[in-house]
Design a protein around this motif. Structure first.
Motif, PDB file in Angstrom:
ATOM      1  N   ALA A 243       8.136  -3.503  10.010  1.00  0.00           N
ATOM      2  CA  ALA A 243       9.319  -2.877  10.817  1.00  0.00           C
ATOM      3  C   ALA A 243       8.698  -0.976   9.619  1.00  0.00           C
ATOM      4  CB  ALA A 243      10.658  -3.126   9.397  1.00  0.00           C
ATOM      5  N   GLY A 244       7.438  -1.354   9.291  1.00  0.00           N
ATOM      6  CA  GLY A 244       6.770  -0.271   8.846  1.00  0.00           C
ATOM      7  C   GLY A 244       6.813   0.248   7.045  1.00  0.00           C
ATOM      8  N   SER A 245       6.021   1.080   6.561  1.00  0.00           N
ATOM      9  CA  SER A 245       5.924   0.533   5.472  1.00  0.00           C
ATOM     10  C   SER A 245       7.046   1.871   5.052  1.00  0.00           C
ATOM     11  CB  SER A 245       4.599   2.188   4.546  1.00  0.00           C
ATOM     12  OG  SER A 245       3.796   0.922   4.805  1.00  0.00           O
TER      13      SER A 245
ATOM     14  N   TRP B 153       2.154   3.193  -4.104  1.00  0.00           N
ATOM     15  CA  TRP B 153       0.964   2.850  -2.546  1.00  0.00           C
ATOM     16  C   TRP B 153       0.425   4.209  -1.866  1.00  0.00           C
ATOM     17  CZ3 TRP B 153       2.800   4.083   1.691  1.00  0.00           C
ATOM     18  CH2 TRP B 153       1.925   3.701   2.874  1.00  0.00           C
ATOM     19  N   SER B 154       1.000   5.675  -2.717  1.00  0.00           N
ATOM     20  CA  SER B 154       1.353   6.653  -1.601  1.00  0.00           C
ATOM     21  C   SER B 154      -0.310   6.920  -2.154  1.00  0.00           C
ATOM     22  CB  SER B 154       2.050   7.307  -1.212  1.00  0.00           C
ATOM     23  OG  SER B 154       3.103   6.877  -0.225  1.00  0.00           O
ATOM     24  N   ALA B 155      -0.761   7.102  -3.334  1.00  0.00           N
ATOM     25  CA  ALA B 155      -1.483   7.843  -3.602  1.00  0.00           C
ATOM     26  C   ALA B 155      -2.935   6.981  -3.553  1.00  0.00           C
ATOM     27  CB  ALA B 155      -1.437   8.333  -5.336  1.00  0.00           C
TER      28      ALA B 155
ATOM     29  N   ASN C   7      -4.271   6.109   2.580  1.00  0.00           N
ATOM     30  CA  ASN C   7      -4.871   6.657   2.812  1.00  0.00           C
ATOM     31  C   ASN C   7      -6.128   6.241   3.787  1.00  0.00           C
ATOM     32  OD1 ASN C   7      -3.340   9.106   1.757  1.00  0.00           O
ATOM     33  ND2 ASN C   7      -3.756   8.381  -0.275  1.00  0.00           N
ATOM     34  N   MET C   8      -6.234   5.046   4.339  1.00  0.00           N
ATOM     35  CA  MET C   8      -7.543   4.886   4.687  1.00  0.00           C
ATOM     36  C   MET C   8      -8.117   4.631   6.056  1.00  0.00           C
ATOM     37  SD  MET C   8     -10.506   2.794   4.301  1.00  0.00           S
ATOM     38  CE  MET C   8      -9.609   1.786   2.974  1.00  0.00           C
ATOM     39  N   LEU C   9      -6.733   5.646   6.797  1.00  0.00           N
ATOM     40  CA  LEU C   9      -7.155   6.477   8.606  1.00  0.00           C
ATOM     41  C   LEU C   9      -5.486   6.987   8.292  1.00  0.00           C
ATOM     42  CD1 LEU C   9      -8.380   6.885  11.074  1.00  0.00           C
ATOM     43  CD2 LEU C   9      -7.634   4.030  11.808  1.00  0.00           C
TER      44      LEU C   9
ATOM     45  N   LEU D 133      -5.255  -3.593  -9.700  1.00  0.00           N
ATOM     46  CA  LEU D 133      -4.289  -3.206  -9.116  1.00  0.00           C
ATOM     47  C   LEU D 133      -3.284  -3.280  -7.724  1.00  0.00           C
ATOM     48  CD1 LEU D 133      -3.930  -0.215 -11.326  1.00  0.00           C
ATOM     49  CD2 LEU D 133      -2.165  -2.505 -11.803  1.00  0.00           C
ATOM     50  N   ASP D 134      -2.307  -3.976  -7.583  1.00  0.00           N
ATOM     51  CA  ASP D 134      -1.831  -3.724  -6.140  1.00  0.00           C
ATOM     52  C   ASP D 134      -1.788  -3.195  -5.402  1.00  0.00           C
ATOM     53  OD1 ASP D 134      -2.097  -7.020  -6.581  1.00  0.00           O
ATOM     54  OD2 ASP D 134       0.497  -6.708  -7.649  1.00  0.00           O
TER      55      ASP D 134
END
Length: 520
Positions: A59-61, A75-77, A82-84, A359-360
């Motif tokens: 479904a997408g993040s 997660w956004s940070a 931010n890998m790609l 951390l996850d």
């Protein structure tokens, strides 16, 4: 009863320590580390059902944001999120001010498939707020090839730039080292050039570029979410992905059923997965492999969260097949190989997984996303080791567990003008100390090398071996003495600490011998 327990442990340690003693007495042979006696903190948890996500689609993040705002923000940070990313001027860290970089010693093939070395030049420049990597040709300027940066890989240690070449995308020959704020001295990928008899060779033309060195073959299986490679009847692959970076569903599984049920089931919680499910979830990317489905792919194809068949999908690289990536004892010497190490660690037998320490979602405590500061990371579980280590010479100097048990044994960042040699900047994950003696056998780094050099290193290594031999001798002496009621004394109970520590006194030789000799 408690006294008997001490001597039973001593007997076990003596038996298990035979390999260690043999290494101490015959240093010319391969050194082996004595088994650890520390009781496991848990057990390997069995795998759980993944029926919740069977038949679901991705479904997408962004679909997770409304209900999981806190987790989404964390997660956004993160480095995962931010890998790609698509190119944006605000995320580029590299210096594209028109610098010309010369790469010495790039090995390429000539027309007869002979290996030759060239020194090509690359220009990194900005035009109309866009970044370009231009491959120059000094003797034939018309051969120059200029490519636009379309995606940016990485945000923490290094930054790589994906270049559009016709209808394909390739990793660029340049890489930015964030710690040094400089470009790598050496070319990241030599396939950009061909030999032509001149010192700098020539840039390959777009139609000459190797099709199986694209990011879809070499990178995107781990740097994107829901990557897919499907082959048609003619044997040609079609590639697709849902989003760049490691999104929510790469770890939680496809979320369409979860979204449809408005959050009531239909998703996987990685924390509740079994031990091997958790470990392979991370291992699918923190690994060096070739796909068994198609060896041209440098990652597993078709692996999803909750599965435990990673070993059936890939061929693991090793010292025998890729000696540049591993030491002779199979410890990792490059980055992104943690799974290779952890499979051989005592942590796995105790049910310890990546998420036990990391951390996850968020990036915290520097760049390793640790749940606790490094000096506290181990001592919550390893209480016997903590107690014996207190008061040692190393402890007085501020050395903590991970300095020795997770020393920098591997390399990630390339050499720069500031750092002329490739740095040792990747922590080992075997959790095992490599002594100078073992390092000499396998021609590798030791866990002591950061602080001890040359003669000092050799002297400290020899002293460590001698002190451990003294502790082992004292343990064997106690083992041969009838237990009676003496071992139930306070001194006997303290000696248990040495046995449960399991390092043969390496954590604090003076204290270990003092405690053992106090048992009369």
């Amino acid at each position: 009863m408690r006294g008997n327990r001490m001597f039973a442990a001593a007997a076990v340690l003596a038996v298990l320590g035979i390999c260690g003693a043999g290494a101490l007495q015959a240093r010319e042979k391969a050194v082996q580390t004595p088994p650890r006696m520390t009781a496991p903190t848990g057990m390997v948890r069995p795998s759980v059902s993944t029926a919740a996500v069977e038949g679901a689609t991705f479904a997408g993040s962004q679909a997770c944001k409304a209900c999981h705002a806190k987790e989404f923000k964390e997660w956004s940070a993160s480095g995962h999120a931010n890998m790609l990313r698509p190119y944006d001027v605000g995320i580029v860290k590299g210096d594209f001010s028109g610098l010309e970089l010369v790469f010495e010693g790039v090995e390429v093939e000539d027309a007869d498939k002979n290996k030759v070395k060239i020194a090509p030049k690359v220009k990194v420049e900005t035009r109309d707020d866009k970044r370009y990597v231009t491959l120059l040709d000094a003797d034939s300027p018309a051969n120059a090839q200029s490519y636009e940066v379309v995606e940016v890989l990485g945000s923490l240690w290094e930054q790589q730039y994906y270049l559009k070449v016709g209808d394909k995308v390739y990793p660029s020959p340049v890489r930015w080292v964030e710690n040094d704020k400089q470009w790598r001295k050496n070319a990241f990928a030599p396939f950009w050039w061909a030999a032509d008899g001149t010192p700098d060779g020539r840039p390959r033309k777009p139609e000459e570029m190797p099709a199986k060195q694209t990011v879809d073959y070499q990178c995107n299986g781990c740097h994107t979410t829901a990557f897919s490679a499907k082959k048609d009847e003619q044997g040609k692959y079609a590639f697709s992905r849902l989003e760049g970076g490691i999104g929510c569903e790469q770890c939680h599984g496809p979320g369409s059923r979860h979204v449809a049920a408005q959050g009531q089931g239909g998703i996987l919680n990685p924390r509740k997965l079994g031990t091997w499910q958790q470990e392979q979830l991370c291992g699918q990317c923190h690994i060096r492999v070739s796909s068994k489905q198609d060896k041209d792919f440098a990652f597993p194809l078709g692996f999803r969260s909750g599965q435990t068949d990673l070993q059936d999908k890939v061929e693991f690289w090793s010292y025998s097949t890729r000696p540049a990536n591993f030491w002779g004892n199979e410890d990792s010497r490059k980055n992104r190989q943690q799974y290779h190490d952890t499979m051989r660690s005592g942590h796995m037998a105790a049910g310890v997984t990546c998420s036990t320490c990391h951390l996850d979602h968020a990036t915290k405590h520097l760049t390793s996303s640790l749940k606790l500061p490094r000096e506290l990371q181990c001592v919550g579980c390893h209480t016997a080791q903590k107690a014996l280590y207190e008061g040692s010479v190393h402890a007085s100097k501020g050395v903590v567990c991970v300095d020795c048990h997770m020393s920098k044994m591997g390399n990630r960042a390339g050499a720069t003008q500031k750092t002329p040699k490739d740095p040792w900047d990747v922590s080992a994950h075997t959790m095992r100390v490599v002594t100078p003696e073992e390092a000499d056998v396998f021609r590798m780094r030791s866990s002591c090398d950061k602080c001890h050099k040359d003669a000092d290193r050799a002297a400290k290594g020899a002293a460590l071996m001698e002190s451990r031999q003294a502790v082992l001798t004292q343990v064997q002496k106690l083992q041969s003495t009838p237990a009676g009621g003496k071992a139930a004394s306070p001194a006997g109970e303290k000696a248990n600490l040495v046995l449960m520590d399991g390092s043969l006194g390496a954590h604090n030789p003076q204290k270990a011998l003092q405690l053992l000799r106090a048992v009369k």
